[in-house]
Design an enzyme around this catalytic site. Sequence first.
Site, PDB file in Angstrom:
ATOM      1  CG  ASP A  35      -1.802   1.222   1.338  1.00 46.90           C
ATOM      2  OD1 ASP A  35      -2.380   1.609   0.303  1.00 46.90           O
ATOM      3  OD2 ASP A  35      -1.927   1.812   2.429  1.00 46.90           O
ATOM      4  CB  SER A  36       0.239   4.799  -0.540  1.00 45.51           C
ATOM      5  OG  SER A  36      -0.906   4.936   0.280  1.00 45.51           O
ATOM      6  CE1 TYR A  70       2.546   5.492  -3.512  1.00 48.12           C
ATOM      7  CE2 TYR A  70       1.377   3.561  -4.338  1.00 48.12           C
ATOM      8  CZ  TYR A  70       2.541   4.156  -3.880  1.00 48.12           C
ATOM      9  OH  TYR A  70       3.677   3.403  -3.782  1.00 48.12           O
ATOM     10  N   GLY A  71      -3.196   8.841  -3.886  1.00 45.06           N
ATOM     11  CA  GLY A  71      -4.523   9.200  -4.397  1.00 45.06           C
ATOM     12  C   GLY A  71      -4.609  10.506  -5.157  1.00 45.06           C
ATOM     13  CB  CYS A 113      -9.363   4.694   0.607  1.00 45.01           C
ATOM     14  SG  CYS A 113      -7.700   5.135   1.170  1.00 45.01           S
ATOM     15  CB  THR A 114      -6.525  -0.125   2.250  1.00 49.43           C
ATOM     16  OG1 THR A 114      -5.456   0.679   1.736  1.00 49.43           O
ATOM     17  CG2 THR A 114      -6.953  -1.121   1.204  1.00 49.43           C
ATOM     18  CG  HIS A 115      -5.009   5.038   4.523  1.00 46.61           C
ATOM     19  ND1 HIS A 115      -4.474   4.545   3.351  1.00 46.61           N
ATOM     20  CD2 HIS A 115      -3.955   5.495   5.248  1.00 46.61           C
ATOM     21  CE1 HIS A 115      -3.155   4.715   3.379  1.00 46.61           C
ATOM     22  NE2 HIS A 115      -2.827   5.289   4.515  1.00 46.61           N
ATOM     23  CD  GLU A 169      -0.130   6.704   6.388  1.00 47.97           C
ATOM     24  OE1 GLU A 169       0.968   6.742   6.955  1.00 47.97           O
ATOM     25  OE2 GLU A 169      -0.600   5.656   5.884  1.00 47.97           O
ATOM     26  CB  CYS A 197      -3.033   0.459  -2.502  1.00 47.48           C
ATOM     27  SG  CYS A 197      -3.110   2.185  -3.019  1.00 47.48           S
ATOM     28  CG  ASN A 198      -9.490   0.705  -2.598  1.00 46.89           C
ATOM     29  OD1 ASN A 198     -10.478   0.111  -2.990  1.00 46.89           O
ATOM     30  ND2 ASN A 198      -9.069   0.599  -1.355  1.00 46.89           N
ATOM     31  CB  THR A 199      -4.815   4.739  -5.323  1.00 46.58           C
ATOM     32  OG1 THR A 199      -5.683   5.372  -4.372  1.00 46.58           O
ATOM     33  CG2 THR A 199      -4.366   5.737  -6.352  1.00 46.58           C
TER      34      THR A 199
HETATM   35  N1  DGL Z   1      -4.718   3.364   0.857  1.00 49.34           N
HETATM   36  C1  DGL Z   1      -4.724   3.715  -0.496  1.00 49.34           C
HETATM   37  C2  DGL Z   1      -5.984   3.370  -1.213  1.00 49.34           C
HETATM   38  O1  DGL Z   1      -6.588   2.383  -0.856  1.00 49.34           O
HETATM   39  C3  DGL Z   1      -4.108   4.989  -0.963  1.00 49.34           C
HETATM   40  C4  DGL Z   1      -4.106   6.179  -0.115  1.00 49.34           C
HETATM   41  C5  DGL Z   1      -3.243   7.245  -0.718  1.00 49.34           C
HETATM   42  O2  DGL Z   1      -2.034   7.070  -0.684  1.00 49.34           O
HETATM   43  O3  DGL Z   1      -3.775   8.221  -1.237  1.00 49.34           O
HETATM   44  O4  DGL Z   1      -6.362   3.990  -2.167  1.00 49.34           O
END
Ligand code: DGL
Length: 280
Positions: A19-20, A51-52, A193-195, A161, A82-84
């Site tokens: 993931d990011s 990453y988003g 988003c996994t966060h 984060e 990571c979804n992105t």
């Molecule tokens: N956790 C990531 C996701 O699922 C990316 C978050 C990010 O870095 O913007 O998209």
Amino acid sequence: MSQEYSGRLQKEAPIGVFDSGMGGLTVVREIMRQLPNEKIIYFGDTARLPYGSKSKATVTRFSRQIVNFLNSFHVKTIVVACNTASAYALEDLEGESDIPMIGVVKPGAKTAAETTKNARVGVIATEATIGSHIYTDYIRELNRDVTIYEKACPLFVPLVEEGLWQDPVTDEIARRYLNELIDIDIDTLILGCTHYPLIRSTLGRIMGERVTLVNPAYETAIELRELLLLKGLLNDEAPRLGENRYQFYVSDGADKFKTFANSIIKYGVLSTKTIDIERY
Ligand code: DGL
């Protein structure tokens, strides 16, 4: 470094997860729960997060480097947690490597399509994931009658984060983002988003009891198990006493990552190492 892998994949080999940042740990937690025999190598790209808000080309370049890094451990499969990166890079990466890969978007879309009763689904995610419309496309493939409402929530990742999981600031921002989704009567909301599962209680409180929150991590671990079974790669050997099956790597801030990671995966993160991902 080449991404080609010509050796035979081994059942005992680890699974690579990335993931990011720390969001992918919500997927790791689920893999640990559902597949306790598996070894995991995790990479969080903390130096280059988020990453988003980045382009497809950049996210694909970053993801390719991470796949190269994970392949140096001869992983038997890679979970793009990571979804992105799943939206932007997974398809390209799959075409470039022999290692089976799985993302988080398809499993999340499947769960949402099966969960909604009123055929109204919301998706919250990064700007990149929302801009790709990947959830809408997958859900429509499964059920054309579902209406999907998409909302980018770019401030959630830095808040998570920074550890502001239960904080009035997060609460206020979440209300602003979610207000329009409350008004349109969705009954299912994908945490795309996994966060976001880390602020699930705040999101759930704001959306109310009528809305089911979908965390794609759960379904991803189920699909990972099916994939490993299909490929004959499921590890049937139980961990040896005292064996540490999990390794964590980041591109920056190893100590901070370790502290937060241990509140997600209860004391499972014994050490975290920083590596120079640009070398891969
Ligand atoms: N956790 C990531 C996701 O699922 C990316 C978050 C990010 O870095 O913007 O998209």
